[in-house]
Write an enzyme that holds these catalytic residues in place. Structure first.
Site, PDB file in Angstrom:
ATOM      1  CG  ASP A   1       1.684   0.974  -6.288  1.00 36.63           C
ATOM      2  OD1 ASP A   1       2.602  -0.008  -6.172  1.00 36.63           O
ATOM      3  OD2 ASP A   1       0.567   0.774  -5.517  1.00 36.63           O
TER       4      ASP A   1
ATOM      5  NE  ARG B   1       2.964  -8.590  -0.732  1.00 37.23           N
ATOM      6  CZ  ARG B   1       4.035  -9.509  -0.209  1.00 37.23           C
ATOM      7  NH1 ARG B   1       4.037 -10.629  -0.895  1.00 37.23           N
ATOM      8  NH2 ARG B   1       4.405  -9.108   0.902  1.00 37.23           N
TER       9      ARG B   1
ATOM     10  NE  ARG C   1       4.992  -7.180  -3.447  1.00 37.01           N
ATOM     11  CZ  ARG C   1       3.812  -6.827  -4.144  1.00 37.01           C
ATOM     12  NH1 ARG C   1       3.321  -7.462  -5.161  1.00 37.01           N
ATOM     13  NH2 ARG C   1       3.091  -6.000  -3.559  1.00 37.01           N
TER      14      ARG C   1
ATOM     15  CB  CYS D   1       2.883  -6.840  -8.798  1.00 40.49           C
ATOM     16  SG  CYS D   1       1.744  -6.409 -10.333  1.00 40.49           S
TER      17      CYS D   1
ATOM     18  CE  LYS E   1      -4.180  -3.037  -7.270  1.00 37.38           C
ATOM     19  NZ  LYS E   1      -3.371  -4.006  -6.437  1.00 37.38           N
ATOM     20  CG  ASN E   2      -3.678  -1.318  -3.303  1.00 40.93           C
ATOM     21  OD1 ASN E   2      -3.677  -2.444  -4.105  1.00 40.93           O
ATOM     22  ND2 ASN E   2      -2.369  -0.794  -3.606  1.00 40.93           N
TER      23      ASN E   2
ATOM     24  CB  ILE F   1       9.105   0.427  -2.062  1.00 43.63           C
ATOM     25  CG1 ILE F   1       8.986   1.912  -1.808  1.00 43.63           C
ATOM     26  CG2 ILE F   1       8.208  -0.311  -1.065  1.00 43.63           C
ATOM     27  CD1 ILE F   1       9.155   2.364  -0.335  1.00 43.63           C
TER      28      ILE F   1
ATOM     29  NE  ARG G   1      -2.858  -8.164 -10.128  1.00 43.59           N
ATOM     30  CZ  ARG G   1      -1.836  -7.716  -9.558  1.00 43.59           C
ATOM     31  NH1 ARG G   1      -0.718  -7.592 -10.213  1.00 43.59           N
ATOM     32  NH2 ARG G   1      -1.866  -7.180  -8.486  1.00 43.59           N
TER      33      ARG G   1
HETATM   34  C1  UD1 Z   1       1.176  -2.741  -0.801  1.00 42.00           C
HETATM   35  C2  UD1 Z   1       0.344  -2.505  -2.028  1.00 42.00           C
HETATM   36  C3  UD1 Z   1       1.368  -2.255  -3.262  1.00 42.00           C
HETATM   37  C4  UD1 Z   1       2.338  -0.978  -3.160  1.00 42.00           C
HETATM   38  C5  UD1 Z   1       3.179  -1.439  -1.591  1.00 42.00           C
HETATM   39  C6  UD1 Z   1       4.101  -0.248  -1.197  1.00 42.00           C
HETATM   40  C7  UD1 Z   1      -1.622  -3.779  -1.638  1.00 42.00           C
HETATM   41  C8  UD1 Z   1      -2.503  -4.918  -1.816  1.00 42.00           C
HETATM   42  N1  UD1 Z   1      -0.508  -3.483  -2.427  1.00 42.00           N
HETATM   43  O1  UD1 Z   1       1.961  -3.922  -1.185  1.00 42.00           O
HETATM   44  O2  UD1 Z   1       0.579  -1.824  -4.424  1.00 42.00           O
HETATM   45  O3  UD1 Z   1       3.468  -0.997  -4.093  1.00 42.00           O
HETATM   46  O4  UD1 Z   1       1.985  -1.580  -0.560  1.00 42.00           O
HETATM   47  O5  UD1 Z   1       3.392   1.055  -1.276  1.00 42.00           O
HETATM   48  O6  UD1 Z   1      -2.040  -2.964  -0.683  1.00 42.00           O
HETATM   49  N2  UD1 Z   1       8.370  -6.291   3.529  1.00 42.00           N
HETATM   50  C9  UD1 Z   1       9.276  -7.145   4.187  1.00 42.00           C
HETATM   51  N3  UD1 Z   1       8.698  -7.952   5.260  1.00 42.00           N
HETATM   52  C10 UD1 Z   1       7.377  -7.931   5.105  1.00 42.00           C
HETATM   53  C11 UD1 Z   1       6.600  -7.329   4.461  1.00 42.00           C
HETATM   54  C12 UD1 Z   1       7.222  -6.315   3.344  1.00 42.00           C
HETATM   55  O7  UD1 Z   1      10.339  -7.183   4.074  1.00 42.00           O
HETATM   56  O8  UD1 Z   1       6.895  -8.897   5.825  1.00 42.00           O
HETATM   57  C13 UD1 Z   1       9.101  -5.173   2.443  1.00 42.00           C
HETATM   58  C14 UD1 Z   1       8.840  -5.787   0.912  1.00 42.00           C
HETATM   59  O9  UD1 Z   1       9.587  -6.485   0.452  1.00 42.00           O
HETATM   60  C15 UD1 Z   1       8.907  -4.081   0.385  1.00 42.00           C
HETATM   61  C16 UD1 Z   1       8.539  -3.339   1.516  1.00 42.00           C
HETATM   62  O10 UD1 Z   1       8.638  -3.861   2.708  1.00 42.00           O
HETATM   63  O11 UD1 Z   1      10.255  -4.003   0.131  1.00 42.00           O
HETATM   64  C17 UD1 Z   1       7.146  -2.725   1.236  1.00 42.00           C
HETATM   65  O12 UD1 Z   1       6.268  -3.709   1.134  1.00 42.00           O
HETATM   66  P1  UD1 Z   1       4.644  -3.618   1.693  1.00 42.00           P
HETATM   67  O13 UD1 Z   1       4.506  -2.369   2.117  1.00 42.00           O
HETATM   68  O14 UD1 Z   1       4.435  -4.930   2.575  1.00 42.00           O
HETATM   69  O15 UD1 Z   1       3.996  -3.745   0.348  1.00 42.00           O
HETATM   70  P2  UD1 Z   1       2.545  -4.618   0.035  1.00 42.00           P
HETATM   71  O16 UD1 Z   1       1.869  -4.554   1.305  1.00 42.00           O
HETATM   72  O17 UD1 Z   1       2.956  -5.959  -0.442  1.00 42.00           O
END
Ligand code: UD1
Length: 456
Positions: free
Chosen positions: A319, A104, A133, A128, A34-35, A341, A411
């Protein structure tokens, strides 16, 4: 009584009925990730030529992303698990709130739209509800690449500065290795002028999949899968055919379900090294793991307690934290599961406790004392992975369970119940005529620890 992990809502009309103490047996086919598929769909906006994406899972998140693309003017043709994406006629640079709500990954469109049109307007992303986030890493990186960005009334408005209408290569160091930010910035940098380096980049396999497809399209990306990614901007990207990698999270969920029921199964196709952190923990907890080519066979033995702490790839994936917690509820001994995370990803804990598990939540660590039996109940999943955890719990439990909140499950897991059925689990999707009101879904009193972690 139906227990939910949040005091509001639940108007839902479908549930999965599971007859507990099931056993799994056989081979399960793993779907495309999916991702990966979500970000690859966004990346297809970077070219005016056709992209053929194979092995795309049929999921509501993918459908939503498809609708977003169609709304931009993309011609998207779907046949089975294959998508043909033609972005040559897109003219709109704006994503409507109604379509992005709850997805997202919709935010991924900002990089391609910005590179292509010099401007983009994208609503703040949903997804989610597992933590705050933020998107600061995406925004700061795009600014470093030369975009002017303001956020007004929930809309991120981005514009390229200067007359050239091109982003420019730069050096970016991420504060945390965000998967989404790495993907946004890689996509934006492919058409920028000059070289971009992204330090402290995320190394998840889905990012490597994205970089591989972009390189097939003519991008010049080096060292994806390492902490420092280098991107030399090119003027134009072309079409390509690409097969989405297997979903390591779906694969891990089935392995955990097998370990939880002392069942031997084989999963395929998978890329075994994507699952190493998970198979290592399953081995440590007593399962025999056999890897042959693109398949993994699990033969569980005595189930021992093990500790896990989630971490960016190649660490244990966040996940799979909820499904692994469900497994540890019936393991022999005590285990500690720490979520590092996301700050709000323990939505399943108090529900597992209602089923008879013995878990104490302190900050973001679940302290589990394994029990012999948990008991079936009617429960509502409140995010994608905690829903999967509840289904595993339902399969382990004595008695039957009904799991609601299937919009989360749908989803991210393609044909989940059909695959479980094929493996021998008694599971049925029930369609209810009535929707339910808030009062009918009140759960019992939550533990003090759970109260502190406002659940999704
Ligand atoms: C993606 C995955 C999700 C998975 C996650 C971590 C998708 C669509 N989703 O989510 O399934 O659980 O990676 O492996 O691919 N953060 C910041 N600032 C930012 C961005 C992130 O502080 O601008 C923090 C977030 O709050 C979180 C951490 O970084 O604590 C990891 O987030 P991130 O790796 O960005 O996850 P997603 O890309 O949202």
């Amino acid at each position: 009584m139906i227990c939910v992990s949040k005091k509001k809502s639940y108007p839902k009309s479908e549930n999965l009925k599971i007859f507990g103490q099931g056993k799994l047996n056989g081979i399960v086919e793993i779907s495309g990730a999916k991702n990966s598929a979500l970000v690859l769909l966004a990346a297809s906006l970077l070219t005016n030529e056709k992209i053929i994406l194979k092995n795309v899972p049929r999921l509501t998140d993918i459908e939503k992303m498809g609708n977003i693309l169609k709304n931009l003017g993309v011609n998207l043709v779907e046949r089975n698990n294959k998508l043909q994406i033609d972005s040559k006629n897109i003219s709109i640079k704006e994503l409507p709130y109604e379509l992005v709500n709850g997805l997202r990954a919709s935010f991924f469109c900002i990089g391609p739209l910005l590179s292509k049109f010099g401007e983009a307007k994208v609503p703040l992303p949903g997804g989610c509800n597992i933590g705050s986030r933020p998107i600061d890493e995406h925004i700061n990186g795009l600014k470093a690449l030369g975009a002017e960005i303001i956020i007004e009334e929930g809309i991120v408005k981005a514009k390229i500065k200067g007359k050239k209408n091109k982003l420019h290569g730069t050096h970016i160091k991420l504060k945390c290795p965000s998967v989404g930010a790495t993907e946004t910035l890689v996509m934006a940098a492919t058409l920028a002028q000059g070289r971009t380096t992204i330090e402290n980049a995320a190394r998840e396999p889905e990012i490597q999949d994205l970089c591989q497809m972009l390189n097939k399209m003519g991008a010049k990306i080096y060292d994806s899968g390492k902490e420092k990614i280098i991107i030399d901007g090119v003027n134009k990207l072309s079409g390509c055919t690409h097969k989405v990698i297997p979903d390591r999270i779906e694969a891990g969920t089935f392995l955990i379900a097998a370990a939880a029921t002392s069942s031997s199964i084989t999963i395929a196709p998978v890329i075994p090294h994507h699952l190493e952190a998970v198979t290592n923990k399953l081995q440590e907890s007593g399962s025999k793991i056999t890897i042959k080519g693109n398949s993994i066979t699990i033969n569980p033995r005595e189930l021992k307690s093990v500790d896990i702490s989630t971490a960016p790839f190649p660490g244990f994936p966040t996940d799979l934290q909820a499904p692994f917690t469900a497994l540890m509820t019936i393991a022999n001994g005590k285990s500690k599961i720490t979520e590092t995370i996301f700050e709000n990803r323990m939505n399943h804990i108090h529900l597992l406790n209602k089923m008879g598990a013995r878990i104490k939540l302190r900050k973001n660590t679940a302290h589990i004392k394994g029990v012999k039996t948990i008991y079936g109940m009617d429960l509502v999943g409140s995010d994608l992975r905690s829903s999967a955890a509840l289904i595993i719990a339902g399969i382990i439990a004595k008695g039957s369970s009904k799991i609601y909140g299937l919009e989360h499950l749908d989803r991210g897991y393609e044909n989940f119940e059909s695959k479980l059925k094929i493996l021998g689990i008694k599971i049925t999707r029930e369609f209810n005529k009535n929707t339910f009101t808030q009062s009918e879904f009140k759960g019992g009193k939550e533990s003090e620890d759970t109260e502190k972690y406002k659940v999704a």
